[in-house]
Design an enzyme around this catalytic site. Structure first.
Site, short mmCIF file in Angstrom:
data_model
loop_
_atom_site.label_atom_id
_atom_site.label_comp_id
_atom_site.label_asym_id
_atom_site.label_seq_id
_atom_site.Cartn_x
_atom_site.Cartn_y
_atom_site.Cartn_z
N TYR A 58 -2.34 -1.24 10.21
CA TYR A 58 -2.32 -1.37 8.76
C TYR A 58 -0.94 -0.98 8.22
CZ TYR A 58 -4.05 -0.98 3.95
OH TYR A 58 -4.25 -1.15 2.59
N SER A 117 0.86 -1.18 0.00
CA SER A 117 0.00 0.00 0.00
C SER A 117 0.89 1.23 0.00
CB SER A 117 -0.89 0.01 1.25
OG SER A 117 -1.52 1.26 1.44
#
Length: 279
Positions: A155, A142
């Site tokens: 995350y 990401s």
């Protein structure tokens, strides 16, 4: 890998988003598919759309947090298709919470899916990728594997871990002279359902950002500007040119450049914007 014609690709998280777009795009290029997801109804829709291109498509219900299930799926892929040429470790989830507010259960949940799912997905398929003579591992990190932001510590941790794991994998494959390569993908805001499916600790999110879970989800979704179809095409172009890293979206490129120019100062900028947004 200059063509996907008659190759075999295994994709996790293929029921929606980037996973579904990858499946359909690969099928349009003549690539056979082994697809998996926890959402079997949506997975069947992906399989139907991909199968319309005349390639062989198999599906499996799979929770990537289950190590044994991943290895069993890899074995079934080999039995159904022969050795896989590509594995896309795409399945992932999100968690909004402060470091102090996140529960141990949620931390284990996101780590088991986002990190260990990638590790086991890679290790289970590597023997097949070697045997194919032309293999490629594509792990989805990401933009939050490049820059950290408040409320996304878990995350961030999983996506930074995927980045480190994949970059190390690429180096080891090169040292060994293996017929396999690896690419780490860093999407920015992609139009998927990841925000709607995310877990949030409302109390800590409210204290940290001044916003509740519904508001946070809505704000995240406003940042999702790149389509999954565009993301899939960008990823496949990266595979074709054997890229080590693939950035997806103008936002990902901007954040990557910011971190390169201000590797520590960017943190003060993010903190400042977060404080301003709370007023």
């Amino acid at each position: 890998m200059k063509t996907f014609q008659n190759k075999v690709a295994a994709i996790t998280g293929a029921a929606s988003g980037i996973g579904r777009a990858l499946a359909i795009e690969l099928a349009s290029r003549g690539c056979h598919l082994s697809l998996s997801d926890v959402n079997t109804d949506a997975l069947a829709e992906t399989a139907q759309a991909a199968g319309a291109h005349g390639v062989k498509v198999t599906t499996a219900a799979l929770d990537v947090a289950d190590r044994d299930a991943i290895y069993a799926w890899a074995d079934r892929t080999d039995a159904d298709h022969g050795p896989a040429n590509l594995v896309f470790n795409n399945a992932g989830v999100a968690l909004g919470a402060s470091i102090e507010g996140a529960s141990d259960e949620d931390l284990h949940w996101i780590m088991d899916i986002n990190y260990w799912g990638v590790v086991h997905g890679t290790r289970s398929f590597l023997p097949q990728l070697r045997a194919s003579g032309e293999g490629h591992v594509i792990n989805i990190s990401s933009v939050f594997g490049i820059a950290a932001v408040p409320s996304q510590s878990a995350y961030n941790a999983t996506k930074f871990a995927v980045r480190g794991f994949t970059e190390c994998l690429r180096q080891e494959l090169e040292i060994a002279g293996a017929p396999v390569s690896a690419t780490c993908v860093h999407p920015g805001g992609i139009k998927t359902n990841i925000a709607r499916a995310a877990r949030f600790d409302t109390q800590s999110m409210q204290a940290l950002t001044g916003r509740g879970s519904d508001d946070a989800k809505a704000r995240f979704e406003k940042l999702f500007r790149t389509t999954a179809e565009s993301a899939a095409r960008t990823i496949l172009r990266g595979v074709e040119r054997n890229a080590r890293r693939v950035l997806i979206g103008a936002d990902a490129h901007a954040i990557d450049l910011t971190v390169r120019l201000m590797p520590t100062a960017y943190q003060r900028i993010v903190s400042g914007f977060t404080k301003l947004s709370m007023r």
